[in-house]
Design an enzyme around this catalytic site. Sequence first.
Site, PDB file in Angstrom:
ATOM      1  N   ASP A 259     -75.226  49.044  67.391  1.00  0.00           N
ATOM      2  CA  ASP A 259     -75.648  49.039  65.903  1.00  0.00           C
ATOM      3  C   ASP A 259     -75.996  50.377  65.165  1.00  0.00           C
ATOM      4  O   ASP A 259     -76.566  51.071  66.130  1.00  0.00           O
ATOM      5  CB  ASP A 259     -76.776  47.839  65.478  1.00  0.00           C
ATOM      6  CG  ASP A 259     -76.276  46.362  65.873  1.00  0.00           C
ATOM      7  OD1 ASP A 259     -75.265  46.448  66.275  1.00  0.00           O
ATOM      8  OD2 ASP A 259     -77.212  45.635  65.508  1.00  0.00           O
ATOM      9  N   ASP A 260     -75.852  50.716  63.900  1.00  0.00           N
ATOM     10  CA  ASP A 260     -76.484  51.479  63.029  1.00  0.00           C
ATOM     11  C   ASP A 260     -75.686  52.734  63.141  1.00  0.00           C
ATOM     12  O   ASP A 260     -76.256  53.695  62.203  1.00  0.00           O
ATOM     13  CB  ASP A 260     -77.944  51.829  63.486  1.00  0.00           C
ATOM     14  CG  ASP A 260     -78.834  50.471  63.463  1.00  0.00           C
ATOM     15  OD1 ASP A 260     -78.420  49.506  62.758  1.00  0.00           O
ATOM     16  OD2 ASP A 260     -80.060  50.500  63.742  1.00  0.00           O
TER      17      ASP A 260
ATOM     18  N   HIS B  23     -71.785  46.855  59.475  1.00  0.00           N
ATOM     19  CA  HIS B  23     -73.142  46.391  59.612  1.00  0.00           C
ATOM     20  C   HIS B  23     -73.772  46.743  58.030  1.00  0.00           C
ATOM     21  O   HIS B  23     -74.927  47.201  58.192  1.00  0.00           O
ATOM     22  CB  HIS B  23     -73.735  47.439  60.706  1.00  0.00           C
ATOM     23  CG  HIS B  23     -75.196  47.036  61.092  1.00  0.00           C
ATOM     24  ND1 HIS B  23     -75.596  45.555  61.485  1.00  0.00           N
ATOM     25  CD2 HIS B  23     -76.294  47.685  61.328  1.00  0.00           C
ATOM     26  CE1 HIS B  23     -76.807  45.699  61.786  1.00  0.00           C
ATOM     27  NE2 HIS B  23     -77.164  46.733  61.830  1.00  0.00           N
TER      28      HIS B  23
ATOM     29  N   HIS C  55     -78.422  50.347  70.485  1.00  0.00           N
ATOM     30  CA  HIS C  55     -78.257  51.070  69.240  1.00  0.00           C
ATOM     31  C   HIS C  55     -77.817  52.442  69.386  1.00  0.00           C
ATOM     32  O   HIS C  55     -78.464  53.087  70.233  1.00  0.00           O
ATOM     33  CB  HIS C  55     -79.715  50.960  68.388  1.00  0.00           C
ATOM     34  CG  HIS C  55     -79.944  49.416  67.969  1.00  0.00           C
ATOM     35  ND1 HIS C  55     -80.482  48.536  68.681  1.00  0.00           N
ATOM     36  CD2 HIS C  55     -80.072  49.106  66.746  1.00  0.00           C
ATOM     37  CE1 HIS C  55     -80.864  47.645  68.062  1.00  0.00           C
ATOM     38  NE2 HIS C  55     -80.647  47.733  67.043  1.00  0.00           N
TER      39      HIS C  55
END
Length: 205
Positions: free
Chosen positions: A35-36, A86, A174
């Site tokens: 993520d991110d 996201h 992440h």
Amino acid sequence: MHFIERPPRLYRWLFGSAIWRMPRLNHKCVYLTFDDGPIPGVTPWVLEILRTQGVKATFFMVGENVLRNPDLLEQVKRGGHAVGNHSLSHIQGMKTDRITFLDNVERGSEITGSLLFRPPHGLMKPGQIRGVKKHSRLVMYDVVTRDYSRRLSPDDVIRNVKRFVRDGSVIVFHDSLKAWPNLRVALPEAIRWLKQQGYEFGIIG
């Protein structure tokens, strides 16, 4: 109780038909997700680790990060990995009205080119969930490594993987600067350990 590392059944129920854990196959399989990102320095490093280990993953990208680093989106795709949305700006659903949130998600989808969506912080209001599901496939998670936590060491992150993983687990790492101190140690070790346990690695499409 570890409500963050493995979300409880009640929390999963609130999201209805969202993907938390993938169906079992005829072999043990887990699904690494990140993520991110994409983030210069971190995402390319992750891609290199995955390449050398022969592992595919799914990257849930923040639209604004893609706009700043479009080459990294293409690197992820060329590596045979899947891409998810996201949101445009890592918007927090619980602090945002429905229309603003859904518009942010839609813009993120356009930029990433993906109809897979994972909400930032894993939080949305019921109306937001219903709105997202009209156009996107909602992908949550079965194991949160907590690699982003400054309270945890790389060994703690690895222990979270070892303790909570199971067949079909969707695992969250992440590719972010915040997670980098833990990620650079924990990710290679976690992959090695998962392979030793007989797991293969899939992508979410």
